[in-house]
Design a protein around this motif. Sequence first.
Motif, mmCIF file in Angstrom:
data_model
loop_
_atom_site.group_PDB
_atom_site.id
_atom_site.type_symbol
_atom_site.label_atom_id
_atom_site.label_comp_id
_atom_site.label_asym_id
_atom_site.label_seq_id
_atom_site.Cartn_x
_atom_site.Cartn_y
_atom_site.Cartn_z
ATOM 1 N N LEU A 105 -2.425 37.209 -6.191
ATOM 2 C CA LEU A 105 -2.735 37.734 -7.521
ATOM 3 C C LEU A 105 -3.397 39.114 -7.423
ATOM 4 O O LEU A 105 -3.081 40.030 -8.194
ATOM 5 C CB LEU A 105 -3.643 36.757 -8.259
ATOM 6 N N TYR A 106 -4.322 39.275 -6.480
ATOM 7 C CA TYR A 106 -4.960 40.576 -6.279
ATOM 8 C C TYR A 106 -3.912 41.648 -5.970
ATOM 9 O O TYR A 106 -3.921 42.746 -6.549
ATOM 10 C CB TYR A 106 -5.946 40.527 -5.108
ATOM 11 N N ASN A 107 -3.037 41.345 -5.024
ATOM 12 C CA ASN A 107 -2.036 42.331 -4.607
ATOM 13 C C ASN A 107 -1.120 42.716 -5.761
ATOM 14 O O ASN A 107 -0.710 43.887 -5.874
ATOM 15 C CB ASN A 107 -1.220 41.790 -3.434
ATOM 16 N N LYS A 108 -0.790 41.740 -6.580
ATOM 17 C CA LYS A 108 0.057 42.043 -7.736
ATOM 18 C C LYS A 108 -0.648 43.019 -8.665
ATOM 19 O O LYS A 108 -0.045 44.006 -9.130
ATOM 20 C CB LYS A 108 0.399 40.755 -8.478
ATOM 21 N N ILE A 109 -1.908 42.754 -8.954
ATOM 22 C CA ILE A 109 -2.673 43.612 -9.859
ATOM 23 C C ILE A 109 -2.842 45.010 -9.270
ATOM 24 O O ILE A 109 -2.648 46.025 -9.945
ATOM 25 C CB ILE A 109 -4.035 42.973 -10.172
ATOM 26 N N GLN A 110 -3.190 45.078 -7.999
ATOM 27 C CA GLN A 110 -3.443 46.372 -7.375
ATOM 28 C C GLN A 110 -2.171 47.205 -7.240
ATOM 29 O O GLN A 110 -2.223 48.425 -7.128
ATOM 30 C CB GLN A 110 -4.094 46.185 -6.003
ATOM 31 N N GLY A 111 -1.008 46.560 -7.254
ATOM 32 C CA GLY A 111 0.256 47.280 -7.106
ATOM 33 C C GLY A 111 0.834 47.809 -8.402
ATOM 34 O O GLY A 111 1.875 48.474 -8.391
ATOM 35 N N LEU A 112 0.184 47.551 -9.529
ATOM 36 C CA LEU A 112 0.721 47.976 -10.818
ATOM 37 C C LEU A 112 0.728 49.497 -10.945
ATOM 38 O O LEU A 112 -0.194 50.183 -10.491
ATOM 39 C CB LEU A 112 -0.101 47.372 -11.961
ATOM 40 N N LEU A 113 1.778 50.029 -11.583
ATOM 41 C CA LEU A 113 1.879 51.449 -11.880
ATOM 42 C C LEU A 113 2.126 51.626 -13.373
ATOM 43 O O LEU A 113 2.651 50.734 -14.043
ATOM 44 C CB LEU A 113 3.018 52.091 -11.086
ATOM 45 N N ALA A 114 1.754 52.790 -13.891
ATOM 46 C CA ALA A 114 1.885 53.060 -15.324
ATOM 47 C C ALA A 114 3.114 53.920 -15.585
ATOM 48 O O ALA A 114 3.171 55.077 -15.159
ATOM 49 C CB ALA A 114 0.628 53.758 -15.844
ATOM 50 N N GLN A 115 4.106 53.350 -16.283
ATOM 51 C CA GLN A 115 5.332 54.079 -16.616
ATOM 52 C C GLN A 115 5.968 53.448 -17.851
ATOM 53 O O GLN A 115 5.819 52.251 -18.099
ATOM 54 C CB GLN A 115 6.335 54.038 -15.450
ATOM 55 N N GLY A 116 6.702 54.257 -18.599
ATOM 56 C CA GLY A 116 7.456 53.743 -19.731
ATOM 57 C C GLY A 116 6.668 53.724 -21.024
ATOM 58 O O GLY A 116 5.525 54.170 -21.106
#
Length: 576
Positions: free
Chosen positions: A298-309
Amino acid sequence: MLNVRQKSGVAGTNQGETDQQFSMRKVFSNWRKSEKGSMTAFGIFIVAIMVTSAGLSIDFMRQERTRVQMQQNLDTAVLSAASLLQTLGAEAVVTDYMSKANIDVDYNLSVNVSEGINFRAVDATATATLETLFLGLLNIDSLGITVTSGAEERIPNLEISLVLDVSGSMGSNSRLTNLKTAATQFVSTIISGGSGGTVAMSIIPFSSSVTPSQSVIDAITMEDNHDYSTCIEFADDDFSSSSLDLDSTYKRAVFTSRYSDTGSGDFDDADDFNQDWRSCYMDEYFELLAYSDDETVLYNKIQGLLAQGSTAGHTGMKWGTSLLDPEFQAVTNSMIAAGVVDAAHAGMPVAYSDTNTMKIIVFMSDGNNHTQRRFGSDYRGDNSVVWKAEGGTGVWVEGSFDRIYHRYSSWSSSNTGYEYACSWSNYYCTYTEGFYADPDPYYFEKNGNYYGVATETWYNSMTGMTFENLSWEEAWGLMSIEYYESVMGSGAATDWGSTSARTGSQSDTLMSANCTAAKDRGITIFTIAFEAPSNAETQLNNCATSDNHYYDAQGTSITSVFSSIATTIQKLKLTL
């Protein structure tokens, strides 16, 4: 004849009666004959009744005192035994408590224990026999005592959809950075800082769309008109339900971008699609994560988020509710079979009637729902203007104008502007020899002419070639709208961004309908407006379960907001 019987003792006594007994009988006889004597007898009777009653009361008081002592100690014992934090056996705990209670009668004790992964129920009964002191006068030699007690501690399971806005605006003002900190601490509180029960948390990032994994798509029925993306283009009616209809065929969203990164772009190069204008994001960091209780994952998923769109909150909410709806169980099984979800989560999402499970959505957004771009029927379906070359000798290219000559002089010219005079009697023209051009992989058709994407040349004949006509869905995955219009002219961009698009207001309405459907099913919804405009605040407040479930966050305060929500969830678990 007078018979006189001789008796010993005082005259008037009964036979065998002593003088003392005679005296006492005489006294009582006189009492009976006088009012004073009658009252004294009654008094003695009353005294006797009172003494007897007092004795009976003492026995009953002894019984009640012992019963209360046993009940209080048994209640304490089963409460301790039922605690999920209790490491000793429940029966041993009850027995130990009772043995140390200094109960002054012998008793018999029976204990029944029922327990599972997230609950423990303890029922106990104690019986005793109390010997009486005074009730023996009524032939009651003992009084029975029976006390029962039960306690249960049940920590509810949690199914949580964490729906997070990762649109381009989240990259401003450190919003995404602050969100990552807050969401990570939220996960830690729920997973590690909880008080038992199982947790299945899903993370649903959304911007212009939501990207389900291939294992999700494999479990539902979806149009098979291209394989560039897994995004679903939901119909308006889909938002009135909290579930996915696994008996329906869902429309696969077109995969394209409004713009290319390099000029008008290249054909058959999706990497050239401008990221901020894509219709669907197939990067791994955009995929939803379903049903995990692994903090690291869950941590890795959150930390991997990028802002686009852009922002399509209604689509994010739709997936958030669907992952909590029991209809999704078949999809869960598919993900387990694909190794995407741990087998421990089989059977999720559980039925809404399961009182042992709380279903919760935490929805965060920083902006209004934007226009959701999509194509109408003119740019969907079969028979696009794009053709894929499958074989042949190549496209036949007619010979072209080479030179014009005057028949009666030495004048000649290669200027194509004079080609119109080739048919005049005083002129003649020469042309290059026709040939088969090497085939392009793809061609556009317009008014009987064909544009080769590799040679960037228009041809007026397709002689010598065989082709496959692509569907619009197949064609869009190979080009941006900008590239298409550079070849074919305008029209597609207007249809995609306006004519056939879903407006922000329409998206608000659909999101509201989906929020209502979820709340009607008993799903608890927390919403967070993170530095959001007023309309977004209104929409999120209306979506929340109540005003107390809506939060406004600014800057780093989003961490305390997520912390407050986590604390509230833990309290709700204890009161379920």
